[in-house]
Write a protein that holds these residues in place. Structure first.
Motif, short mmCIF file in Angstrom:
data_model
loop_
_atom_site.label_atom_id
_atom_site.label_comp_id
_atom_site.label_asym_id
_atom_site.label_seq_id
_atom_site.Cartn_x
_atom_site.Cartn_y
_atom_site.Cartn_z
N ALA A 1 -10.11 11.45 4.29
CA ALA A 1 -9.02 10.46 4.17
C ALA A 1 -7.80 11.07 3.48
O ALA A 1 -6.65 10.79 3.86
N TYR A 2 -8.06 11.90 2.47
CA TYR A 2 -6.97 12.53 1.73
C TYR A 2 -6.18 13.48 2.63
O TYR A 2 -4.93 13.50 2.59
N LEU B 1 0.88 -1.17 0.00
CA LEU B 1 0.00 0.00 0.00
C LEU B 1 0.92 1.21 0.00
O LEU B 1 1.88 1.26 0.76
N LYS B 2 0.63 2.22 -0.83
CA LYS B 2 1.56 3.36 -0.93
C LYS B 2 1.60 4.18 0.37
O LYS B 2 2.55 4.92 0.61
N GLY C 1 -6.49 3.54 -10.80
CA GLY C 1 -5.25 3.20 -10.09
C GLY C 1 -5.41 2.89 -8.61
O GLY C 1 -4.43 2.93 -7.86
N ALA C 2 -6.63 2.56 -8.18
CA ALA C 2 -6.82 2.25 -6.75
C ALA C 2 -6.36 0.83 -6.43
O ALA C 2 -6.44 -0.07 -7.27
N THR C 3 -5.84 0.67 -5.22
CA THR C 3 -5.61 -0.67 -4.68
C THR C 3 -6.93 -1.09 -4.05
O THR C 3 -7.49 -0.36 -3.22
N VAL C 4 -7.45 -2.25 -4.48
CA VAL C 4 -8.83 -2.58 -4.16
C VAL C 4 -8.96 -3.75 -3.17
O VAL C 4 -8.41 -4.84 -3.40
N ILE C 5 -9.69 -3.48 -2.11
CA ILE C 5 -10.08 -4.53 -1.17
C ILE C 5 -11.57 -4.80 -1.44
O ILE C 5 -12.39 -3.88 -1.34
N PRO D 1 -7.79 12.26 -6.44
CA PRO D 1 -7.55 10.95 -7.05
C PRO D 1 -7.51 9.87 -5.97
O PRO D 1 -6.65 9.92 -5.08
N ILE D 2 -8.44 8.93 -6.04
CA ILE D 2 -8.50 7.92 -4.97
C ILE D 2 -7.29 6.98 -5.01
O ILE D 2 -7.07 6.21 -4.07
N SER D 3 -6.49 7.08 -6.07
CA SER D 3 -5.24 6.31 -6.13
C SER D 3 -4.23 6.84 -5.11
O SER D 3 -3.22 6.20 -4.83
#
Ligand SMILES: Cc1cc2nc3c(=O)[nH]c(=O)nc-3n(C[C@H](O)[C@H](O)[C@H](O)COP(=O)(O)O)c2cc1C
Length: 302
Positions: free
Chosen positions: A274-275, A13-14, A93-97, A35-37
């Motif tokens: 969150a951002y 996770l970044k 570009g999101a990491t998805v759960i 950007p949610i990425s």
């Protein structure tokens, strides 16, 4: 830029800031704000095998320092998620759960098999939803049920499996141990605390479902304590959540034992929540010359 990346079960996770299931839909609306990425990961709305409309309204009410919801897993169903929502999430570009909630043990396994063939990065088992008639929290309060679901899902997918725990239990550490022994790769907690409000004039519950799940800043101390209990009980990485609204809250949750955190209800009050936490956390690490692994589980107890 300071390196804030964290590793959860082989997935990088970044940064340690993820967003919690049910408080971010599939990210489409939030992606118009930022950007949610830029987030560590996005946990999808709880997915069921078939599409669901959720519970009847009223199903959400504000409480002091929080909110009580009984949405009841409204979602488009796993197939539409894979067809329409996941491609969008990956494209940006999101990491998805993928957060899944089976009505039965075998439904969890069937959904994990479907997700195994997709670009989903991790699967989160919601064995802790307090707002559904079957499955949900009924599974998450039993070590045997958590163990059975986790081991069946483990056999159905190669993706990392996160088990999301309920706070509505006597010993959250026992449930976490059951998940770990059954092959979980990560523990996330807490889901909402079962609660109720009553209209004193009508003497009826405010929510049509009678009861709902409490979230928001009011639950933060409970979440911190439970993350600390689970950190002491298992070796797995933890995604800590429950009432996080600031970068300081995120740091506190990490000190209690979380490798990453998740922001839920705060997104509903401020779409940038969150951002902002990502950016403020970067400042915190830079200013103090620390990295995430320096603070996870660094609690010094009396
Ligand atoms: C409106 C709403 C819907 C939620 N839906 C889900 C869900 O679908 N699946 C799930 O695992 N948790 C769900 N949750 C729980 C959150 O993911 C989170 O565990 C909980 O709200 C605590 O975090 P918070 O205090 O930051 O909101 C929901 C919470 C809220 C407020």
């Amino acid at each position: 830029m300071v390196d804030m990346s964290v590793n959860i079960a082989g997935v990088t996770l970044k940064n340690p800031v993820t967003v919690a299931s049910g408080c971010f839909a599939f990210g489409r609306e939030y992606n118009e704000f930022y950007p949610i990425s830029e987030l560590g990961a996005v946990s999808s709305k709880g997915l069921t095998y078939q599409k669901r409309l959720g519970n009847d309204a009223p199903r959400i009410t504000e409480t002091p320092m929080g909110l009580l919801n009984s949405v009841g897993l409204q979602n488009p169903g796993i197939e539409d998620f894979v067809k329409y929502e996941l491609p969008f999430m990956k494209e940006v570009g999101a990491t998805v759960i993928a957060n899944i909630a089976g009505k039965t043990v075998s439904e969890f396994a069937k959904m994990a098999e479907i997700l195994d063939e997709t670009e989903v990065d991790m699967i989160e088992l919601n064995v802790s939803c307090p707002n559904v008639a079957s499955g949900g929290m009924a599974f998450g309060v039993s070590c045997d049920a958590v163990s059975e679901i986790t081991s069946l899902v483990r056999k159905s997918t190669k993706k990392p499996v996160i088990v999301k725990l309920s706070p509505n239990v006597t010993s959250v550490a026992d449930i976490a141990r059951a998940a770990e022994s059954a092959g979980a790769d990560c523990i996330s907690l807490i889901n909402t605390l079962l609660g109720m409000r009553i209209n004193i004039n009508t003497r009826r519950p405010i929510l049509k479902n009678n009861t709902g799940g409490l979230s928001g800043p009011a639950v933060f101390p409970v979440a911190v304590r439970m993350v600390r209990d689970v950190y002491k009980a298992v070796k797995l990485p933890i995604i800590g959540m429950g009432g996080i609204t600031t970068a300081e809250d995120a740091v506190e949750m990490m000190i209690a034992g979380a490798t990453a955190v998740s922001v839920g209800s705060a997104n509903l009050a401020d779409p940038y929540a969150a951002y902002s936490i990502v950016n403020e956390l970067a400042e915190y690490f830079e200013k103090n010359n620390l990295k995430p692994s320096d603070i996870t589980g660094s609690l010094i107890e009396y």
